[in-house]
Design a protein around this motif. Sequence first.
Motif, mmCIF file in Angstrom:
data_model
loop_
_atom_site.group_PDB
_atom_site.id
_atom_site.type_symbol
_atom_site.label_atom_id
_atom_site.label_comp_id
_atom_site.label_asym_id
_atom_site.label_seq_id
_atom_site.Cartn_x
_atom_site.Cartn_y
_atom_site.Cartn_z
ATOM 1 N N LYS A 236 -15.309 -23.695 -12.515
ATOM 2 C CA LYS A 236 -13.881 -23.571 -12.225
ATOM 3 C C LYS A 236 -13.151 -24.868 -12.582
ATOM 4 N N ALA A 237 -13.758 -25.992 -12.236
ATOM 5 C CA ALA A 237 -13.156 -27.294 -12.531
ATOM 6 C C ALA A 237 -13.016 -27.501 -14.025
ATOM 7 N N LEU A 238 -14.065 -27.128 -14.770
ATOM 8 C CA LEU A 238 -14.044 -27.306 -16.222
ATOM 9 C C LEU A 238 -12.932 -26.486 -16.867
ATOM 10 N N LYS A 239 -12.756 -25.246 -16.415
ATOM 11 C CA LYS A 239 -11.749 -24.369 -17.000
ATOM 12 C C LYS A 239 -10.330 -24.846 -16.696
ATOM 13 N N THR A 240 -10.040 -25.064 -15.409
ATOM 14 C CA THR A 240 -8.673 -25.429 -15.022
ATOM 15 C C THR A 240 -8.295 -26.827 -15.486
ATOM 16 N N CYS A 241 -9.223 -27.759 -15.387
ATOM 17 C CA CYS A 241 -8.922 -29.145 -15.763
ATOM 18 C C CYS A 241 -8.808 -29.316 -17.275
ATOM 19 N N SER A 242 -9.640 -28.609 -18.026
ATOM 20 C CA SER A 242 -9.569 -28.718 -19.487
ATOM 21 C C SER A 242 -8.231 -28.191 -19.991
ATOM 22 N N THR A 243 -7.761 -27.106 -19.384
ATOM 23 C CA THR A 243 -6.456 -26.542 -19.763
ATOM 24 C C THR A 243 -5.340 -27.535 -19.500
ATOM 25 N N HIS A 244 -5.331 -28.075 -18.288
ATOM 26 C CA HIS A 244 -4.295 -29.040 -17.905
ATOM 27 C C HIS A 244 -4.376 -30.298 -18.761
ATOM 28 N N LEU A 245 -5.590 -30.769 -19.018
ATOM 29 C CA LEU A 245 -5.772 -31.996 -19.795
ATOM 30 C C LEU A 245 -5.316 -31.815 -21.239
ATOM 31 N N VAL A 246 -5.597 -30.666 -21.827
ATOM 32 C CA VAL A 246 -5.147 -30.385 -23.200
ATOM 33 C C VAL A 246 -3.622 -30.385 -23.267
ATOM 34 N N ALA A 247 -2.969 -29.728 -22.296
ATOM 35 C CA ALA A 247 -1.498 -29.683 -22.258
ATOM 36 C C ALA A 247 -0.923 -31.094 -22.123
ATOM 37 N N TYR A 290 -2.333 -21.936 -21.254
ATOM 38 C CA TYR A 290 -2.504 -21.460 -19.883
ATOM 39 C C TYR A 290 -2.724 -19.953 -19.836
ATOM 40 N N GLY A 291 -2.073 -19.216 -20.747
ATOM 41 C CA GLY A 291 -2.240 -17.773 -20.779
ATOM 42 C C GLY A 291 -3.644 -17.369 -21.178
ATOM 43 N N VAL A 292 -4.221 -18.064 -22.156
ATOM 44 C CA VAL A 292 -5.579 -17.760 -22.610
ATOM 45 C C VAL A 292 -6.603 -18.132 -21.543
ATOM 46 N N GLN A 293 -6.388 -19.259 -20.879
ATOM 47 C CA GLN A 293 -7.355 -19.751 -19.892
ATOM 48 C C GLN A 293 -7.338 -18.946 -18.609
ATOM 49 N N SER A 294 -6.157 -18.510 -18.187
ATOM 50 C CA SER A 294 -6.016 -17.865 -16.878
ATOM 51 C C SER A 294 -6.590 -16.450 -16.880
ATOM 52 N N LYS A 295 -7.561 -16.233 -16.047
ATOM 53 C CA LYS A 295 -8.179 -14.913 -15.910
ATOM 54 C C LYS A 295 -7.175 -13.910 -15.360
ATOM 55 N N GLU A 296 -6.326 -14.353 -14.426
ATOM 56 C CA GLU A 296 -5.352 -13.469 -13.801
ATOM 57 C C GLU A 296 -4.299 -12.996 -14.802
ATOM 58 N N ILE A 297 -3.828 -13.927 -15.654
ATOM 59 C CA ILE A 297 -2.820 -13.561 -16.653
ATOM 60 C C ILE A 297 -3.424 -12.632 -17.706
ATOM 61 N N ARG A 298 -4.658 -12.926 -18.139
ATOM 62 C CA ARG A 298 -5.327 -12.062 -19.117
ATOM 63 C C ARG A 298 -5.515 -10.656 -18.545
ATOM 64 N N LYS A 299 -5.880 -10.582 -17.262
ATOM 65 C CA LYS A 299 -6.080 -9.287 -16.609
ATOM 66 C C LYS A 299 -4.774 -8.513 -16.555
ATOM 67 N N PHE A 300 -3.667 -9.198 -16.236
ATOM 68 C CA PHE A 300 -2.355 -8.552 -16.160
ATOM 69 C C PHE A 300 -1.940 -7.994 -17.515
ATOM 70 N N LEU A 301 -2.117 -8.790 -18.565
ATOM 71 C CA LEU A 301 -1.757 -8.354 -19.913
ATOM 72 C C LEU A 301 -2.650 -7.203 -20.373
ATOM 73 N N PHE A 302 -3.933 -7.256 -20.016
ATOM 74 C CA PHE A 302 -4.862 -6.196 -20.408
ATOM 75 C C PHE A 302 -4.473 -4.877 -19.750
ATOM 76 N N GLU A 303 -4.079 -4.931 -18.477
ATOM 77 C CA GLU A 303 -3.693 -3.711 -17.771
ATOM 78 C C GLU A 303 -2.426 -3.106 -18.369
ATOM 79 N N ILE A 304 -1.478 -3.957 -18.754
ATOM 80 C CA ILE A 304 -0.260 -3.459 -19.404
ATOM 81 C C ILE A 304 -0.601 -2.804 -20.745
#
Length: 316
Positions: A236-247, A290-304
């Motif tokens: 979890k740390a690797l995913k969230t921190c890498s996203t923030h650090l890249v931005a 952030y959209g690619v990294q976030s599981k919740e956002i990907r799930k929302f877009l997939f459902e739509i």
Amino acid sequence: MENYSYNSFILQLEGFNIRTDYMYPVFSLLLISYILIMVLNLGLLVIIFVDKNLHQPMYLLLCNLSVSDIIGSTHILPHLLADILRPPSERLISYYECVVQAFTAQFFGTTSHTLLMIMAFDRYVAICYPLRYAAIMTNKMVIKLTVSAWGVAFFFVGILLGLTIRLNRCRTLIMNPYCDNASLFKLSCENVFINNVYGLAYTAALLISSIGSMVLTYAKITVVCLTSKNKSLNSKALKTCSTHLVAYLIMLISGFVIIILHRFPQYSEYIKLSAILFVIIPGILNPIIYGVQSKEIRKFLFEIFRSKICLSSFKR
């Protein structure tokens, strides 16, 4: 040749020196970039607003970053697009509009730093104190952090521009594609020593606090991850921190390119280009990253996407 006029309220923007055959391709590229910034960031705001699962501190702070990108691009790119299609002699802007544009440009850059610092603090609490996260990052705390991010930027940028507008002007040519603080106080024939001192102190304080907080935060997160045997936590740390650090690195590198190029006046066109890219690149990449990294956002877009496919199949 530069015009001299005492306290003129009509200024001229130098803009880009573009050959006629490149005018429309450059215009199209900038227009597409602006549309992408608006669609991606507004889309991200709508997704976070609609999906209640995303009503979390991290995503609410991300909303602020998207709003900052929208403000920064909207106050610069539309005017720039219009200027590209005009001859250099007609690239005019009123002094008051120039001041507002300079304030917005500086405010956008500062707010991006303060918001990313607060987002780093959010990740630090989530990873280092997961059991206390809900108690620390309450709605009240998120509001306080958000107000402080915008308020600190507004206060210090207000002083920066206040020192500039007190000066009398004897020139009318802005040596930039859009108005910024440095271009404005360079119009004055008065002593700008105070402006230079405050500007350097302001930039140094912003960069030191920004880089310092990132280094300290990520150092503590790294220690926690190295000492912890919890694979789920580390993942979890690797995913969230890498996203923030890249931005953060995208914004930081874009800013440093501008600062470095300003030391080489012979590369004036590259300075102008880097100033525009500082607005475009983070504005496009932040919501994508952030959209690619976030599981919740990907799930929302997939459902739509899945619901639309099902609907189209049902109609057939």
